[in-house]
Design a protein around this motif. Structure first.
Motif, PDB file in Angstrom:
ATOM      1  N   GLU A   1       0.804  -1.232   0.000  1.00 42.37           N
ATOM      2  CA  GLU A   1       0.000   0.000   0.000  1.00 42.37           C
ATOM      3  C   GLU A   1       0.833   1.276   0.000  1.00 42.37           C
ATOM      4  OE1 GLU A   1      -2.522  -0.547   3.404  1.00 42.37           O
ATOM      5  OE2 GLU A   1      -3.690  -2.136   2.444  1.00 42.37           O
ATOM      6  N   LEU A   2       2.129   1.162  -0.315  1.00 40.05           N
ATOM      7  CA  LEU A   2       2.974   2.370  -0.305  1.00 40.05           C
ATOM      8  C   LEU A   2       2.586   3.298  -1.444  1.00 40.05           C
ATOM      9  CD1 LEU A   2       6.755   1.546   0.305  1.00 40.05           C
ATOM     10  CD2 LEU A   2       5.198   2.851   1.794  1.00 40.05           C
ATOM     11  N   HIS A   3       2.396   4.576  -1.133  1.00 43.06           N
ATOM     12  CA  HIS A   3       2.164   5.565  -2.188  1.00 43.06           C
ATOM     13  C   HIS A   3       3.516   6.119  -2.624  1.00 43.06           C
ATOM     14  CE1 HIS A   3      -2.001   5.372  -1.192  1.00 43.06           C
ATOM     15  NE2 HIS A   3      -1.912   6.065  -0.079  1.00 43.06           N
ATOM     16  N   ILE A   4       4.041   5.583  -3.727  1.00 44.19           N
ATOM     17  CA  ILE A   4       5.317   6.084  -4.240  1.00 44.19           C
ATOM     18  C   ILE A   4       5.027   7.332  -5.081  1.00 44.19           C
ATOM     19  CG2 ILE A   4       7.298   5.540  -5.725  1.00 44.19           C
ATOM     20  CD1 ILE A   4       7.311   3.674  -3.380  1.00 44.19           C
ATOM     21  N   VAL A   5       5.817   8.382  -4.854  1.00 44.96           N
ATOM     22  CA  VAL A   5       5.643   9.603  -5.654  1.00 44.96           C
ATOM     23  C   VAL A   5       6.493   9.439  -6.916  1.00 44.96           C
ATOM     24  CG1 VAL A   5       5.899  12.114  -5.695  1.00 44.96           C
ATOM     25  CG2 VAL A   5       5.342  10.943  -3.531  1.00 44.96           C
ATOM     26  N   ASP A   6       5.840   9.264  -8.047  1.00 43.20           N
ATOM     27  CA  ASP A   6       6.580   9.028  -9.305  1.00 43.20           C
ATOM     28  C   ASP A   6       7.497  10.201  -9.618  1.00 43.20           C
ATOM     29  OD1 ASP A   6       5.485   6.567  -9.784  1.00 43.20           O
ATOM     30  OD2 ASP A   6       3.762   7.384 -10.900  1.00 43.20           O
ATOM     31  N   GLY A   7       8.701   9.889 -10.042  1.00 41.50           N
ATOM     32  CA  GLY A   7       9.630  10.915 -10.523  1.00 41.50           C
ATOM     33  C   GLY A   7      10.101  11.878  -9.444  1.00 41.50           C
ATOM     34  N   PHE A   8      10.036  11.498  -8.174  1.00 42.18           N
ATOM     35  CA  PHE A   8      10.430  12.423  -7.097  1.00 42.18           C
ATOM     36  C   PHE A   8      11.895  12.822  -7.257  1.00 42.18           C
ATOM     37  CE2 PHE A   8      11.726  13.755  -2.863  1.00 42.18           C
ATOM     38  CZ  PHE A   8      10.680  14.590  -2.507  1.00 42.18           C
ATOM     39  N   PHE A   9      12.758  11.822  -7.476  1.00 42.36           N
ATOM     40  CA  PHE A   9      14.171  12.119  -7.766  1.00 42.36           C
ATOM     41  C   PHE A   9      14.331  12.036  -9.280  1.00 42.36           C
ATOM     42  CE2 PHE A   9      14.295  10.244  -3.457  1.00 42.36           C
ATOM     43  CZ  PHE A   9      14.764  11.367  -2.784  1.00 42.36           C
ATOM     44  N   ASN A  10      14.741  13.147  -9.890  1.00 44.21           N
ATOM     45  CA  ASN A  10      14.695  13.203 -11.347  1.00 44.21           C
ATOM     46  C   ASN A  10      16.067  13.444 -11.968  1.00 44.21           C
ATOM     47  OD1 ASN A  10      12.895  12.949 -13.521  1.00 44.21           O
ATOM     48  ND2 ASN A  10      13.101  15.155 -13.942  1.00 44.21           N
ATOM     49  N   GLU A  11      16.996  13.972 -11.212  1.00 46.48           N
ATOM     50  CA  GLU A  11      18.338  14.259 -11.753  1.00 46.48           C
ATOM     51  C   GLU A  11      19.270  13.157 -11.285  1.00 46.48           C
ATOM     52  OE1 GLU A  11      20.175  15.486 -14.020  1.00 46.48           O
ATOM     53  OE2 GLU A  11      20.078  17.641 -13.598  1.00 46.48           O
ATOM     54  N   LEU A  12      19.267  12.033 -12.066  1.00 46.75           N
ATOM     55  CA  LEU A  12      19.954  10.848 -11.560  1.00 46.75           C
ATOM     56  C   LEU A  12      21.187  10.469 -12.382  1.00 46.75           C
ATOM     57  CD1 LEU A  12      16.746   8.940 -10.519  1.00 46.75           C
ATOM     58  CD2 LEU A  12      18.518   9.767  -8.981  1.00 46.75           C
ATOM     59  N   ARG A  13      21.545  11.290 -13.369  1.00 48.12           N
ATOM     60  CA  ARG A  13      22.777  11.046 -14.123  1.00 48.12           C
ATOM     61  C   ARG A  13      23.687  12.241 -13.909  1.00 48.12           C
ATOM     62  NH1 ARG A  13      22.100   7.257 -18.375  1.00 48.12           N
ATOM     63  NH2 ARG A  13      20.000   6.392 -18.323  1.00 48.12           N
ATOM     64  N   ARG A  14      24.887  11.979 -13.436  1.00 44.15           N
ATOM     65  CA  ARG A  14      25.763  13.094 -13.043  1.00 44.15           C
ATOM     66  C   ARG A  14      26.040  14.033 -14.213  1.00 44.15           C
ATOM     67  NH1 ARG A  14      31.162  11.774 -10.484  1.00 44.15           N
ATOM     68  NH2 ARG A  14      31.085  13.885  -9.645  1.00 44.15           N
ATOM     69  N   TYR A  15      26.157  13.451 -15.408  1.00 42.77           N
ATOM     70  CA  TYR A  15      26.503  14.317 -16.549  1.00 42.77           C
ATOM     71  C   TYR A  15      25.374  14.374 -17.573  1.00 42.77           C
ATOM     72  CZ  TYR A  15      30.914  13.869 -14.209  1.00 42.77           C
ATOM     73  OH  TYR A  15      31.876  13.890 -13.246  1.00 42.77           O
ATOM     74  N   GLY A  16      24.168  14.166 -17.110  1.00 41.78           N
ATOM     75  CA  GLY A  16      23.005  14.336 -17.985  1.00 41.78           C
ATOM     76  C   GLY A  16      22.780  13.167 -18.898  1.00 41.78           C
TER      77      GLY A  16
END
Ligand SMILES: NC(=O)c1ccc[n+]([C@@H]2O[C@H](COP(=O)([O-])OP(=O)(O)OC[C@H]3O[C@@H](n4cnc5c(N)ncnc54)[C@H](O)[C@@H]3O)[C@@H](O)[C@H]2O)c1
Length: 347
Positions: A332-347
């Protein structure tokens, strides 16, 4: 040789509502008592980092505050995080609870926060569970109290009664005292609805309640001591001094004193802090709840015993993780989609 960049799965972030928290904790009081004891043992054994709480105060709203409690718990319950809890006592005038809170859980491997939980209930639960645990362990060498008295009858008093009742306590007498008649009546109503055994008496005077109780719970919002006379405690009750600032330091100096953490508790003008200032020493502290749990100290049966718990952030983390894992287990966890979005150090 070139290696392809490792595909990391994105860290997730969940929001856990108050309703989910309450469902996860409902009926779990005995389990939470075991968890709270395990946390005290880890903390006592040095398996925690629990820095001083930070008090944010406001010059224009002197009765209010928001406290930050960062903490890290090791061992099998491993989790890092932060509790951020407001106390706005005027809220109760409009019927809103005094305290509101969130708890952030951080992943010890990456530091990423992975959940934000409604935490007023988690905080009340860990406070009540710790008080009930202390009542049990500190009364093992004395006649088990059957007359309980509540001084200050807000939400915390209600949770403490619930946890006492759910962990086997039964009372012949339940005494109630509050400066506010509506609070006393509200608490009485809760007791009657909860089918609490025992005769309920609302006392107009704190003295009558103190003198007629073997187990006393202080859960007021008093900022300075309002109970001064050690003679009220001549019958040597066990006192759960949860609100920390009710008792004149002379009452503490007349009693055996158990705290959750010495460094934490002797701060912020708590009664133990005032006793330290008065005597210039910490000798009046007999030990911690951990010392009692591990048998390092025994609690005298023929003296008043005062338990003053400052409240440890590691307890919130453990209960918060328990809730998170329980909600996840139920899918029943409500995961917030896309909460962490900058996940590649060099884009
Ligand atoms: N030590 C801990 O870990 C810990 C954790 C959570 C809360 N607390 C403390 O518990 C206390 C109670 O919290 P709550 O949410 O139940 O508050 P609340 O505002 O819901 O209830 C407090 C009650 O105390 C009454 N009161 C105030 N002064 C009084 C006095 N001198 N004599 C008798 N009654 C008095 C008020 O009328 C009110 O009904 C707070 O001081 C809070 O900081 C301690």
């Amino acid at each position: 040789m070139t290696t392809a960049p490792r595909e990391l799965s994105a860290p997730t972030f969940a929001v856990v509502t108050g309703e989910q928290v309450q469902r996860a904790l409902d009926g779990k009081e005995p389990e939470i008592a075991e968890l709270v004891e395990a946390v005290y043992r880890l903390h006592g054994a040095g398996e925690s980092v629990n820095p001083p709480s930070y008090f944010l105060r406001f010059p224009d709203r002197p009765s209010s505050r928001i406290i930050a409690l960062p903490a890290s718990l090791g061992g099998p319950l491993r989790v890092d995080g932060l509790k951020w809890i407001s106390s706005f006592p005027e809220n109760t005038r409009s019927g809103l609870p005094r305290a509101s809170a969130v708890l952030i859980l951080n992943d010890p491997a990456t530091g990423y926060p992975y959940a934000c939980l409604e935490s007023s209930v988690i905080s009340a639960t860990r406070t009540a569970s710790s008080a009930a645990l202390a009542a049990d362990r500190l009364s093992r060498d004395r006649v088990r109290p059957r007359r309980v008295g509540f001084v200050g009858t807000g939400l915390i008093a209600r949770y403490i009664h619930t946890h006492l009742a759910a962990t086997g306590w039964e009372f012949d007498e339940i005494g109630v005292h509050d400066l506010n008649a509506e609070s006393a009546a509200g608490f009485r109503g809760y007791l009657e609805r909860s089918d609490a055994k025992g005769r309920i008496t609302v006392h107009d005077r704190a003295e009558d309640l103190v003198r007629s109780s073997d187990l006393l719970v202080f859960a007021t919002i008093a900022a300075t001591p309002h109970v001064h006379d050690p003679a009220w405690f001549a019958h040597h009750p066990l006192v759960l001094h949860v609100s920390l600032r009710d008792l004149d330091p002379r009452i503490l100096l007349d009693a055996a004193n158990i705290v959750d953490d010495v460094e934490h508790c002797l701060k912020a003008d708590t009664s133990p802090h005032l006793a330290e200032k008065l005597t210039g020493s910490r000798e009046f502290i007999d030990g911690t709840l951990y010392d009692v749990l591990t048998g390092r100290i025994t609690v005298p049966a023929d003296r008043t015993v005062v338990f003053s718990p400052f409240g440890l952030g590691v307890l919130d983390l453990a209960v918060g993780r328990f809730v998170h894992d329980e909600v996840a287990r139920r899918g029943e966890l409500h995961i917030v989609d896309g909460f962490f979005n900058e996940l590649r150090r060099y884009g």
